[in-house]
Enzyme design. Structure first.
Site, PDB file in Angstrom:
ATOM      1  N   GLU A   1       0.801  -1.232   0.000  1.00 20.82           N
ATOM      2  CA  GLU A   1       0.000   0.000   0.000  1.00 20.82           C
ATOM      3  C   GLU A   1       0.833   1.282   0.000  1.00 20.82           C
ATOM      4  O   GLU A   1       0.715   2.108   0.914  1.00 20.82           O
ATOM      5  CB  GLU A   1      -0.961   0.013   1.192  1.00 20.82           C
ATOM      6  CG  GLU A   1      -1.973  -1.109   1.158  1.00 20.82           C
ATOM      7  CD  GLU A   1      -3.073  -0.964   2.213  1.00 20.82           C
ATOM      8  OE1 GLU A   1      -2.990  -0.061   3.061  1.00 20.82           O
ATOM      9  OE2 GLU A   1      -4.026  -1.759   2.173  1.00 20.82           O
TER      10      GLU A   1
ATOM     11  N   GLU B   1      -5.104  -8.597   0.757  1.00 23.46           N
ATOM     12  CA  GLU B   1      -5.807  -8.300   2.015  1.00 23.46           C
ATOM     13  C   GLU B   1      -7.286  -8.096   1.726  1.00 23.46           C
ATOM     14  O   GLU B   1      -7.644  -7.433   0.748  1.00 23.46           O
ATOM     15  CB  GLU B   1      -5.307  -7.000   2.671  1.00 23.46           C
ATOM     16  CG  GLU B   1      -3.987  -7.110   3.365  1.00 23.46           C
ATOM     17  CD  GLU B   1      -3.528  -5.795   3.991  1.00 23.46           C
ATOM     18  OE1 GLU B   1      -4.375  -4.978   4.408  1.00 23.46           O
ATOM     19  OE2 GLU B   1      -2.303  -5.583   4.035  1.00 23.46           O
TER      20      GLU B   1
HETATM   21  C1  BGP Z   1      -4.254  -1.998   5.464  1.00 20.66           C
HETATM   22  C2  BGP Z   1      -2.874  -2.315   5.951  1.00 20.66           C
HETATM   23  C3  BGP Z   1      -2.838  -3.325   7.060  1.00 20.66           C
HETATM   24  C4  BGP Z   1      -3.995  -3.257   8.021  1.00 20.66           C
HETATM   25  C5  BGP Z   1      -5.320  -3.058   7.330  1.00 20.66           C
HETATM   26  C6  BGP Z   1      -6.481  -2.790   8.253  1.00 20.66           C
HETATM   27  O1  BGP Z   1      -4.283  -0.699   4.993  1.00 20.66           O
HETATM   28  O2  BGP Z   1      -2.074  -2.796   4.905  1.00 20.66           O
HETATM   29  O3  BGP Z   1      -1.573  -3.228   7.661  1.00 20.66           O
HETATM   30  O4  BGP Z   1      -3.757  -2.451   9.089  1.00 20.66           O
HETATM   31  O5  BGP Z   1      -5.268  -2.012   6.397  1.00 20.66           O
HETATM   32  O6  BGP Z   1      -6.530  -1.444   8.563  1.00 20.66           O
HETATM   33  P1  BGP Z   1      -6.921  -0.877   9.967  1.00 20.66           P
HETATM   34  O7  BGP Z   1      -6.043  -1.591  10.926  1.00 20.66           O
HETATM   35  O8  BGP Z   1      -6.651   0.580   9.892  1.00 20.66           O
HETATM   36  O9  BGP Z   1      -8.350  -1.172  10.157  1.00 20.66           O
END
Ligand code: BGP
Length: 475
Positions: free
Chosen positions: A166, A376
């Site tokens: 990201e 993800e």
């Molecule tokens: C993405 C990242 C992850 C993770 C996920 C969930 O942007 O790559 O590392 O954190 O989001 O996000 P959050 O924890 O802000 O809900």
């Protein structure tokens, strides 16, 4: 196609070093920008940090045993740069490499494919201090040297590499919204650092291919497809502007090697566009062709509406989990992101939109013609243990619907390599602390020994893997 996913489809799950490992000063590890950021007052939710996290560093065997029990096909994790190179470059810390050998060997022995993210946001603090990290082109050489160490060390064991996680999020949050390190609000600097991430991706892909390592390489972008709120021409135009300055802008430079013309011209006119050197163009185009796959992190869609020159700017996110705090956010003169009445939302006001995933996969596949890996996808929620159980039916529904969307996309011709959920165990959420949970395995952060408890979704995903998705596709 039969009612199943392809036999070699990678049903997996993901994590990132800083969010799970802990042991932040052990075995010679140097400090990253996150180790420093979390200690600054007011930067994270209730001051949470990853000093211990899930203690995965010490509990790697136990975590792998859970993955094996589930039958996981792939595990995506990231490598902490400062475990390997405590100062960012130069001296190599063998103990860091040994930890990842242990993890990778453990996965392979249990039939789990390692998917390695080279960089998931934990930049060596030394490089940030020395030259501003992503702000300077010097990052390319240091990153390449780090990546080469990893390729040389692990190439016989690792077949899937994700150069960057990201880049659009860590540059935006770090340089426009001041929510991530180094905490700046400077649109021009965001576009400059984003350009540097694209160069890093390009040079690392080129290195990988030219040295002839075996395996597949890509980078993962956080992709948020956007719909126009109405068919009013102003909203439709807002959607187009969103694509030109966000989606096409962040994707094309990685996977075509050039920026979309309207988007780049818009930033240029504002005096914000990054400088593109002639040698940049060459390497970006070459490496876009060499890149094997596109990693997509998908959580939600966006709904876009007209935003005049005097319209609203960027808003902060809901980090408390108090539902109903959705705030419109936008760029004056381009678009504004609005609430979508047709969708349900999570407690953190993220739109739940499985069909948005199908839509995104089809549009990306058509635009770039490359295989896609969902690196993800998942649902953050407040989970609770009751009588030793975590009944997270909402997460099961979320994942089932998104898996169906993957299947539909494959039927529409998308070459989809796999689907990794976020996340395997609960872990640290960068800005939302430990209360926003995503895992199949509950981690009780209140207890010192951090016990792991299988949630209902653990057994559901076990069945997904066993039936190769069939349990999601039944009518
Ligand atoms: C993405 C990242 C992850 C993770 C996920 C969930 O942007 O790559 O590392 O954190 O989001 O996000 P959050 O924890 O802000 O809900």
């Amino acid at each position: 196609m039969s009612n199943r996913f392809p036999e070699n489809f990678l049903f997996g799950s993901a994590s990132a070093a800083y969010q799970v490992e802990g042991a932040y000063q052990e075995d010679g590890k140097g400090l990253s920008i996150w180790d420093e950021w979390v200690k600054l007052p007011g930067k994270t939710f209730q001051g949470t940090n990853g000093d211990v996290a899930t203690d995965h560093y010490h509990r790697v065997e136990e975590d792998i045993a859970l993955m094996k029990e589930m039958g996981l096909k792939a595990y995506r994790f990231s490598i902490s740069w400062t475990r390997i190179l405590p100062e960012g470059r130069g001296r190599i810390e063998r103990k860091g490499l040994e930890f990842y050998h242990k993890l990778i060997d453990g996965l392979l022995e249990n039939g789990i494919e390692p998917v390695v993210t080279i960089y998931h946001w934990d930049l060596p603090l030394a490089l940030q201090k020395e030259y501003g990290g992503w702000e300077d082109r010097k990052i390319v050489e240091d990153f390449k040297a780090f990546a080469k160490i990893l390729f040389d060390e692990f190439h016989k064991k690792v077949k899937y590499w994700i150069v960057l996680n990201e880049p659009n999020i860590f540059t935006q949050l770090g340089y426009v919204m001041a929510l991530h390190p180094p905490g700046m609000k400077d649109m021009g600097m965001y576009l400059k650092t984003y350009h540097h991430t694209a160069l890093v991706h390009a040079y690392v892909v080129k290195l990988f291919k030219e040295k002839g390592y075996e395996g597949k390489i890509g980078s993962s972008i956080a992709y948020t497809p956007g719909y126009a709120k109405t068919n009013d021409e102003k909203d439709v135009e807002a959607q187009r502007r969103y694509y030109e300055t966000v989606n096409h802008y962040i994707m094309d430079i990685y996977f075509k090697g050039k920026y979309p013309s309207w988007g780049y011209a818009y930033f240029k006119e504002k005096g914000l566009a990054p400088e593109i050197l002639p040698e940049d163009e060459k390497v970006l185009v070459e490496s876009a062709k060499m890149t094997d796959f596109i990693g997509i992190n998908y959580y939600q869609s966006a709904t876009l509406a007209y935003n005049g020159e005097d319209g609203i700017g960027l808003s902060d996110f809901n980090v408390s989990g108090e539902k109903g705090n959705f705030r419109e956010s936008g760029i004056p003169g381009l678009y504004r992101q609005v609430y979508n009445e047709k969708l349900k939302y999570t407690d953190w006001d993220w739109a739940i939109d499985p069909d948005g995933l199908r839509y995104a996969l089809v549009e990306i596949s058509e635009r770039f013609g490359k295989p896609i890996l969902i690196s993800e996808n998942g649902m953050g929620a407040f989970d609770e243990v009751s009588e030793g159980k975590v009944q997270d039916g909402y997460r099961i529904d979320y994942i089932r619907e998104h898996i169906k969307a993957c299947y539909d996309a494959i039927e529409e011709g998308v070459d989809l390599m796999g689907y990794c959920t976020w996340s395997f165990t609960d872990l640290l959420s960068w800005l939302n602390g430990y209360q926003k949970r995503y895992g199949f395995v509950f981690v009780d952060f209140e207890k010192e020994d951090l016990p792991r408890i299988r949630k209902d979704s653990f057994y559901f995903y076990q069945e997904v893997i066993k039936t190769n998705g069939e349990n999601c596709l039944k009518k």
